[in-house]
Scaffold this active site. Structure first.
Site, PDB file in Angstrom:
ATOM      1  N   LEU A   1       0.862  -1.174   0.000  1.00  0.00           N
ATOM      2  CA  LEU A   1       0.000   0.000   0.000  1.00  0.00           C
ATOM      3  C   LEU A   1       0.902   1.228   0.000  1.00  0.00           C
ATOM      4  O   LEU A   1       1.958   1.220   0.634  1.00  0.00           O
ATOM      5  CB  LEU A   1      -0.890   0.033   1.249  1.00  0.00           C
ATOM      6  N   ASP A   2       0.481   2.267  -0.701  1.00  0.00           N
ATOM      7  CA  ASP A   2       1.224   3.522  -0.657  1.00  0.00           C
ATOM      8  C   ASP A   2       1.243   4.037   0.777  1.00  0.00           C
ATOM      9  O   ASP A   2       0.341   3.743   1.566  1.00  0.00           O
ATOM     10  CB  ASP A   2       0.542   4.586  -1.529  1.00  0.00           C
TER      11      ASP A   2
END
Length: 178
Positions: free
Chosen positions: A24-25
């Site tokens: 995930l960013d």
């Protein structure tokens, strides 16, 4: 994330190396898949169609049409940059979105991706002119959300269990500030 996983394993009394599948960013919340062993990791990596994430995103404005597909290649914004941009010379990236609820300033979208390019959803939504609310990197300068991070959340994770083949569905509730 590796520390959270290690603490979880300690509580269970097991030792397992950290093998994250997908990512995930930074400041994106939600579900992440971690394999407990090399065989599971290898099977899931070899069969990317076995793993699907569904995101929720609050974006500025209201995309038109209210549902659609963005099929636009993504490349580095510069050789030394960690930023990405839509660029014809980039790698193919496909993002599907569907409006869940439209408001005056923001719209809640359900988003899923066929590819997994770095910052893909954030880059595509920004390129459409509807950046993720609270996104300090790809967002608009006039963002009035007051959020500390972007409103992008991996709400659902669906995958085939590598040993049994059973479809597994995991959901993660939205954070309070979302």
């Amino acid at each position: 994330l590796a520390n959270v996983f290690a603490a979880h394993c300690d509580r269970l009394g097991v030792q397992a190396p950290f093998r994250v599948l997908g990512r995930l960013d930074q400041d994106t919340t939600g579900c992440v898949l971690v394999a407990k062993n090399q065989l599971a990791a290898s099977l899931l990596v070899a069969r990317p169609a076995w793993v699907k994430k569904v995101y929720l995103a609050a974006v500025s404005g209201a995309p038109q049409p209210p549902a659609g597909t963005v099929d636009a290649p993504i490349a580095r914004a510069g050789e030394d940059s960690g930023l990405r941009r839509v660029d014809p010379a980039g790698q193919r990236a496909v993002t599907h979105y569907r409006t869940i609820q439209a408001g005056r300033e923001y719209t809640l979208l359900e988003v899923d991706i066929d590819t997994g390019r770095k910052n893909q959803i954030r880059v595509h939504m920004s390129d459409l002119g509807h950046p993720i609310a609270g996104d300090p990197v790809y967002g608009s300068r006039g963002d009035k959300s007051g959020l500390q991070g972007q409103c992008l959340h991996a709400r659902r994770l669906i995958f085939r269990h590598p040993r049994t083949g059973e479809e597994m569905r995991l959901e993660c509730p939205l954070p309070q500030d979302f």
